[in-house]
Design a protein around this motif. Sequence first.
Motif, PDB file in Angstrom:
ATOM      1  N   UNK A  16      39.089  28.613  45.804  1.00  0.00           N
ATOM      2  CA  UNK A  16      39.445  28.418  44.399  1.00  0.00           C
ATOM      3  C   UNK A  16      39.889  29.762  43.832  1.00  0.00           C
ATOM      4  N   UNK A  17      41.119  29.844  43.389  1.00  0.00           N
ATOM      5  CA  UNK A  17      41.648  31.062  42.763  1.00  0.00           C
ATOM      6  C   UNK A  17      41.998  30.739  41.321  1.00  0.00           C
ATOM      7  N   UNK A  18      41.502  31.591  40.418  1.00  0.00           N
ATOM      8  CA  UNK A  18      41.761  31.396  38.996  1.00  0.00           C
ATOM      9  C   UNK A  18      42.268  32.696  38.393  1.00  0.00           C
ATOM     10  N   UNK A  19      43.554  32.721  38.047  1.00  0.00           N
ATOM     11  CA  UNK A  19      44.163  33.865  37.352  1.00  0.00           C
ATOM     12  C   UNK A  19      43.882  35.193  38.070  1.00  0.00           C
ATOM     13  N   UNK A  20      44.087  35.178  39.380  1.00  0.00           N
ATOM     14  CA  UNK A  20      43.809  36.364  40.194  1.00  0.00           C
ATOM     15  C   UNK A  20      44.876  37.438  39.956  1.00  0.00           C
ATOM     16  N   UNK A  21      44.403  38.646  39.678  1.00  0.00           N
ATOM     17  CA  UNK A  21      45.276  39.784  39.412  1.00  0.00           C
ATOM     18  C   UNK A  21      45.044  40.867  40.458  1.00  0.00           C
ATOM     19  N   UNK A  22      46.140  41.542  40.848  1.00  0.00           N
ATOM     20  CA  UNK A  22      46.025  42.669  41.776  1.00  0.00           C
ATOM     21  C   UNK A  22      47.202  43.605  41.553  1.00  0.00           C
ATOM     22  N   UNK A  23      46.892  44.891  41.420  1.00  0.00           N
ATOM     23  CA  UNK A  23      47.931  45.912  41.268  1.00  0.00           C
ATOM     24  C   UNK A  23      47.727  47.011  42.297  1.00  0.00           C
ATOM     25  N   UNK A  24      48.828  47.628  42.695  1.00  0.00           N
ATOM     26  CA  UNK A  24      48.790  48.807  43.554  1.00  0.00           C
ATOM     27  C   UNK A  24      49.534  49.931  42.823  1.00  0.00           C
ATOM     28  N   UNK A  25      48.812  51.005  42.510  1.00  0.00           N
ATOM     29  CA  UNK A  25      49.412  52.166  41.838  1.00  0.00           C
ATOM     30  C   UNK A  25      50.206  51.760  40.599  1.00  0.00           C
ATOM     31  N   UNK A  26      49.599  50.890  39.812  1.00  0.00           N
ATOM     32  CA  UNK A  26      50.213  50.467  38.559  1.00  0.00           C
ATOM     33  C   UNK A  26      51.244  49.364  38.699  1.00  0.00           C
ATOM     34  N   UNK A  27      51.550  48.971  39.931  1.00  0.00           N
ATOM     35  CA  UNK A  27      52.546  47.923  40.167  1.00  0.00           C
ATOM     36  C   UNK A  27      51.835  46.579  40.352  1.00  0.00           C
ATOM     37  N   UNK A  28      52.106  45.625  39.448  1.00  0.00           N
ATOM     38  CA  UNK A  28      51.473  44.310  39.564  1.00  0.00           C
ATOM     39  C   UNK A  28      52.009  43.573  40.788  1.00  0.00           C
ATOM     40  N   UNK A  29      51.098  43.154  41.648  1.00  0.00           N
ATOM     41  CA  UNK A  29      51.484  42.409  42.847  1.00  0.00           C
ATOM     42  C   UNK A  29      51.089  40.938  42.717  1.00  0.00           C
ATOM     43  N   UNK A  30      49.913  40.697  42.150  1.00  0.00           N
ATOM     44  CA  UNK A  30      49.475  39.329  41.850  1.00  0.00           C
ATOM     45  C   UNK A  30      49.321  39.214  40.337  1.00  0.00           C
ATOM     46  N   UNK A  31      49.996  38.227  39.759  1.00  0.00           N
ATOM     47  CA  UNK A  31      50.045  38.104  38.305  1.00  0.00           C
ATOM     48  C   UNK A  31      49.463  36.770  37.850  1.00  0.00           C
ATOM     49  N   UNK A  32      48.181  36.608  38.052  1.00  0.00           N
ATOM     50  CA  UNK A  32      47.528  35.380  37.596  1.00  0.00           C
ATOM     51  C   UNK A  32      47.718  34.223  38.543  1.00  0.00           C
ATOM     52  N   UNK A  33      47.289  34.396  39.806  1.00  0.00           N
ATOM     53  CA  UNK A  33      47.452  33.353  40.823  1.00  0.00           C
ATOM     54  C   UNK A  33      46.382  32.278  40.643  1.00  0.00           C
ATOM     55  N   UNK A  34      46.828  31.042  40.530  1.00  0.00           N
ATOM     56  CA  UNK A  34      45.944  29.873  40.476  1.00  0.00           C
ATOM     57  C   UNK A  34      46.219  29.010  41.697  1.00  0.00           C
ATOM     58  N   UNK A  35      45.156  28.662  42.442  1.00  0.00           N
ATOM     59  CA  UNK A  35      45.345  27.801  43.611  1.00  0.00           C
ATOM     60  C   UNK A  35      44.007  27.242  44.052  1.00  0.00           C
ATOM     61  N   UNK A  36      44.020  26.001  44.519  1.00  0.00           N
ATOM     62  CA  UNK A  36      42.834  25.381  45.087  1.00  0.00           C
ATOM     63  C   UNK A  36      43.194  24.812  46.453  1.00  0.00           C
TER      64      UNK A  36
END
Length: 263
Positions: A16-36
């Motif tokens: 279950x993924x809810x609004x998953x965020x991930x950045x590398x050195x200020x660069x957004x790579x994951x911008x609110x991933x939702x998935x089940x």
Amino acid sequence: MNEHFTAPALDVPAITARQVLKSFKGQEVLRGVDMTVEQGEVACLIGPSGSGKSTFLRCVNHLEKIDGGALYVDGEMVGYRRVGNRLHELKDAEVSARRARIGMVFQRFNLFGHMTALQNVAEAPMQVKGESREMAFERARELLVRVGLGHRLEAYPSQLSGGQQQRVAIARALAMKPRLMLFDEPTSALDPELVGEVLDVMRDLASEGMTMLIVTHEMHFAREVASKVAFMDQGAIVECTSPAQLFEQPRHPRTREFLSKVI
């Protein structure tokens, strides 16, 4: 293959993924991933290179820490424990214990070059789970037979084709008796004629009910084997639906544009 996998007792989604965020050195790579991903489902992630697919997969296994949102595997938060309103990061030993339930197969095979196929598969159960050498090697033999390599047990990685090495890598992941298998473009490093032998092993796993999340560029495989397909672009899931719907009647213009170039 006829071994069946033990599903978790909990009646909860595998992922279950809810609004998953991930950045590398200020660069957004994951911008609110939702998935089940439900138990027993085969979910494929497709999309252009750099869209965040592999990063999301690595977050599921806590190889990368998320910066925001929530991510659960079998109902348990990945890498963290919630106490009241605060999140506490798990200790390495706890993370490793949870990660042992998840098998992961990478683009590159990462086999130990100084070990035979049999030794590569048996190593983790002995080192991580404390299995006896006899038990670990017996299961390693069974798994290598299952992936069609019963005749190459004593071969070293340098003596195996790319497809054979990837099948050893799959057997190695299965040796830990995972509840969930993650595949990160498992055929992308293979010569075209070797792709089929790896996809056949994955088809067999799907038919046995193994829960899988697969990042792939193999559109025919996704259409044929997946129970759901998610199209990812610029760090977000644009569309997630059945293979028939996504490949034949995609709703989003970006999905249609991508598929027009790859099919």
